[in-house]
Design an enzyme around this catalytic site. Structure first.
Site, PDB file in Angstrom:
ATOM      1  CB  SER A 121      -1.026  60.495  30.343  1.00 54.84           C
ATOM      2  OG  SER A 121      -1.166  61.409  29.261  1.00 54.84           O
ATOM      3  CE1 TYR A 140      -6.017  58.932  29.785  1.00 50.95           C
ATOM      4  CE2 TYR A 140      -4.668  60.832  29.189  1.00 50.95           C
ATOM      5  CZ  TYR A 140      -4.829  59.457  29.305  1.00 50.95           C
ATOM      6  OH  TYR A 140      -3.799  58.624  28.949  1.00 50.95           O
TER       7      TYR A 140
END
Length: 255
Positions: free
Chosen positions: A150, A163
């Site tokens: 990501s 995350y």
């Protein structure tokens, strides 16, 4: 489907690709893209059986075989079962570690269980699936491992600390493993998407969505197919000199 993935022939014919978390969104787009290139695709899913079976059916219309296989990639026994099922289509030569979950909130309010779950699926899942597939690739002296990270794994995101940490770990693992496997014929790369039109971004309220668009230089959200295009490129036999790299389709959000 032909318009979605225009023809380059079938450069992945005869190869078996495992795509984790492939029942929807980016994983679905990756599975279809690889199938359109000729790969036999293992469509892994955790809970969404009907959706995964539909994706497998779409893949079979593009290539000569595809199979939906249930497994929670955070658990060793289930990953072993996934690999055993995958070999019904042949020895896997492509692994796309796409399965992932997200959570937003202040770091000091992040529950321990949430932290464990994020690391378990997003990072440990990559470790388990990669370790399970390596014997096949080492024996063949060929393989393509592509990890979906990501943009927050590159830059960090406010209220996305857990995350970001999990995806940053995926990027570090990618770079280290690429060096370790450099002379084996196996490449290891990552794709780190920015904002993409998936279930995760669909939950943004109007104000947050507008603010996000204002921060993206190209002025729009990306598509799952644009991420899949990067994965397909890295999966090609001709991409043999690319390893340890992070491609980030993010519209210029992070450079």
């Amino acid at each position: 489907m032909g318009q979605e993935y225009p023809g380059e022939g079938k450069p992945l014919s005869g190869q078996v690709a495992i795509v984790t978390g492939a029942s929807r969104g980016i994983g679905r787009a990756i599975a279809l893209s690889l199938a359109a290139a000729g790969a036999r695709v293992i469509v892994n899913y955790h809970r969404a059986q009907a959706e995964a079976e539909h994706v497998a059916s779409q893949c079979r219309a593009l290539a000569d075989a595809a199979l939906a296989v249930q497994a929670d990639v955070a658990h060793p026994n289930e990953v072993s079962r996934l690999m055993s099922a995958a070999t019904a289509l042949g020895a896997p030569s492509i692994l796309v570690n796409n399965a992932g979950i997200a959570w937003s909130g202040l770091f000091q309010e992040t529950p321990w269980q949430v932290w464990q779950q994020l690391i378990g699926v997003n990072l440990t899942g990559v470790y388990l699936c990669t370790q399970a597939v390596l014997p096949y690739m080492l024996r063949a002296e060929y393989g393509r491992i592509i990890n979906i990270a990501s943009v927050w794994g590159l830059s960090g995101g406010a209220c996305e600390a857990a995350y970001s940490a999990s995806k940053g770990g995926v990027i570090a693992l990618t770079r280290a493993l690429a060096k370790e496997l450099g002379r084996t014929g196996i490449t290891v790369n990552a794709v780190a998407p920015g904002a993409v039109a998936t279930d995760m971004t669909a939950t943004l309220d109007a104000q947050d969505a507008t603010q996000l668009l204002n921060e993206i230089p190209v002025g729009r959200i990306g598509t799952p197919e644009e991420v899949a295009h990067c994965v397909r490129f890295l999966a090609l036999p001709a991409s043999s000199y690319l390893t340890g790299q992070v491609l980030s389709p993010n519209g210029g959000l992070v450079t």
